[in-house]
Design a protein around this motif. Structure first.
Motif, PDB file in Angstrom:
ATOM      1  N   VAL A 190       0.865  -1.178   0.000  1.00  0.00           N
ATOM      2  CA  VAL A 190       0.000   0.000   0.000  1.00  0.00           C
ATOM      3  C   VAL A 190       0.907   1.235   0.000  1.00  0.00           C
ATOM      4  N   ASP A 191       0.681   2.123  -0.953  1.00  0.00           N
ATOM      5  CA  ASP A 191       1.512   3.310  -1.134  1.00  0.00           C
ATOM      6  C   ASP A 191       0.914   4.467  -0.326  1.00  0.00           C
ATOM      7  N   PHE A 192       1.355   4.602   0.923  1.00  0.00           N
ATOM      8  CA  PHE A 192       0.814   5.643   1.794  1.00  0.00           C
ATOM      9  C   PHE A 192       1.437   7.005   1.480  1.00  0.00           C
ATOM     10  N   ASP A 193       0.585   8.040   1.498  1.00  0.00           N
ATOM     11  CA  ASP A 193       1.052   9.412   1.329  1.00  0.00           C
ATOM     12  C   ASP A 193       1.228  10.106   2.672  1.00  0.00           C
ATOM     13  N   ILE A 194       0.360   9.768   3.635  1.00  0.00           N
ATOM     14  CA  ILE A 194       0.434  10.339   4.979  1.00  0.00           C
ATOM     15  C   ILE A 194       0.221   9.210   5.982  1.00  0.00           C
TER      16      ILE A 194
END
Length: 497
Positions: A190-194
């Motif tokens: 999962v590519d988390f931004d925050i």
């Protein structure tokens, strides 16, 4: 999708040549397998997916990813070191990496994940964003939602949900990330931004064994964050603060007590239980093309509790990083009504009644700390002893109550085993009662112990007078407490009339 494309994202250790197969879909549940599927054998706490490989073959699986090679299986098997990691990567690849196409917000903490996620989602929605929400209560995809089965879904299911959100033009997804999800690699790929870790205290020892391992699992969300992401950290919590230099992410920190971060909560007023405060931006930072300079703005919360102030600070910081207008943040938090059983005011007429899940030492500490800020006459504490969680957690919960006893003038506690309101999974044992009583006795706090929850609540109301506060405290055993309390109060009011 071709099998060769899927298997590029996992390390196959048995050097088997990849068959020229077209894969229908990826599956880890044998009963959901259809013709042409790739079946992944996942080892769980209660069962081992390898046991169900023959059934998956009968249902049409054409290939399998395994940790242990199985004899007498007619389809090709590809051996990997960790099938959970493999499942997550295969799922992300099959669904074309949906998390990279939206702003992904991952929220973890021992306490407050649900409330913080709901707060954040409410602010983003008010700003006009199309939002997704994944957590303990629901999975929300734009205007559609359904009940959640796990706080954080299994990795393959999670990727499917995210793919459906992309198709629905969702722009921002707020997700509760549990320690179990991190331990079991559910958010792998999962590519988390925050990401955010707000607080840490003892919980889920039955899964992790020690607090150190629990913290290791929780903190991995921060430690593994990419250099292109932001990490929101609470400097008032020693565990969150310890991660400031342990991540590649850009750290935006905050504090109520600490003034060392980017944001500071000043002039906090909790006299009514509902926080009013000023947010100071102490240091400039950039996000979403917006440059935030040192400045300040006022916030008024509709939800009560000191913990709600900390949750709000996380939601505020995430919202600023997402480019939300300050006016939207202010208006949403003034209207946000909260999540049930998180320091919830259920009655405010003469006496005040607060319902709180009082789950663990950290949660109990911040709940009682909130009471210390509030104006009321006397406290009637009704505590549902935790069942099937062991003597240790009940002893530790009792010790926190004792710690606040002098300040809050707690000389008596009304306790209950909630016999008729618990299942076999939550039934209170004699050892759990004994642990709680021992701590109370040592502190000379008198305990009125009731088998039944209604009897305990009625005892509290018989003692409460105008100006008093009744706290319904506890997890599973107190889940029906609010309903019982309101029924009793409504009956009493009807008789007075």
């Amino acid at each position: 999708m071709r099998l060769s494309e899927l298997l590029k994202v996992v390390e196959v250790t048995n050097n088997r040549e990849v068959e020229a197969l077209e894969i229908n879909k990826v599956s880890y549940h044998s009963q959901k397998v259809e013709k042409g599927d790739l079946f992944v054998c996942v080892k769980g706490f209660k069962t081992d997916g390898h046991k169900y490989l023959p059934d998956a073959v009968k249902r049409g699986a054409v290939a399998a990813v395994v940790e242990d090679f199985q004899e007498d299986i007619s389809i090709p098997q590809y051996v990997v070191r960790d099938s959970r990691v493999a499942l997550a990567r295969l799922g992300a690849t099959y669904y074309q990496n949906p998390s990279s196409k939206m702003t992904m917000i991952g929220i973890t903490a021992t306490n407050g994940k649900t409330t913080t996620s709901y707060m954040t989602n409410a602010i983003l929605e008010a700003e006009g964003r199309t939002t997704g929400l994944i957590g303990t209560v629901i999975v929300k995809n734009g205007n559609k939602s359904f009940p959640a089965e796990l706080t954080t879904p299994e990795s393959l299911d999670l990727q499917q949900y995210l793919s459906e959100m992309v198709e629905n033009d969702v722009t921002h997804v707020t997700m509760e990330v549990s320690s179990a999800a991190l331990e079991l690699n559910r958010v792998e790929s999962v590519d988390f931004d925050i990401v955010s870790l707000n607080n840490m205290s003892k919980e889920h020892m039955e899964m992790h064994g020690t607090f150190e391992k629990y913290f290791e699992a929780k903190s991995s969300l921060i430690r593994n964050a990419s250099e292109n992401s932001y990490a929101v950290l609470n400097l008032d919590d020693q565990y969150s603060a310890s991660l400031v230099d342990q991540t590649k992410a850009s750290v935006i920190s905050f504090g109520l007590n600490s003034k060392e971060g980017y944001l500071h909560c000043r002039d906090l007023d909790l006299s009514t239980g509902r926080g009013k405060f000023t947010v100071e931006i102490l240091k400039p930072f950039d996000a979403n093309g917006i440059k935030y300079e040192p400045s300040e703005f006022d916030v008024e919360l509709a939800v009560p509790g000191l913990h709600s102030v900390y949750n709000a600070m996380v939601a505020i910081t995430i919202s600023l990083l997402s480019g939300v207008r300050i006016s939207t943040i202010q208006q949403t938090l003034k209207e946000f009504s909260g999540v049930p059983r998180r320091f919830e005011f259920i009655y405010e007429d003469g006496i005040k009644v607060v319902d709180d899940h009082f789950a663990n030492p950290g949660n109990i500490n911040v709940t009682l700390q909130t009471l210390d800020f509030m104006d009321y006459d006397n406290l009637q504490l009704v505590y549902a002893i935790r069942g099937q969680r062991g003597a240790t957690i009940n002893r530790e919960n009792a010790e926190v109550i004792v710690k606040w006893a002098d300040k809050l003038k707690i000389s008596e506690v009304i306790a209950t085993r909630s016999v008729s309101h618990t299942t076999s999974k939550d039934e209170v044992t004699d050892d759990e009662v004994k642990a709680f009583l021992e701590v109370m006795n040592q502190a000379n706090i008198k305990v009125h112990l009731f088998d039944e929850l209604p009897d305990a609540i009625h005892d509290a109301f018989s003692k409460a007078t105008d100006g008093d506060l009744v706290l319904l405290a506890g997890c599973q055993g107190m889940d029906y407490g609010a309903g019982i309390a309101l029924e009793a109060l409504n009956k009493e009011n009807a008789e007075v009339k």
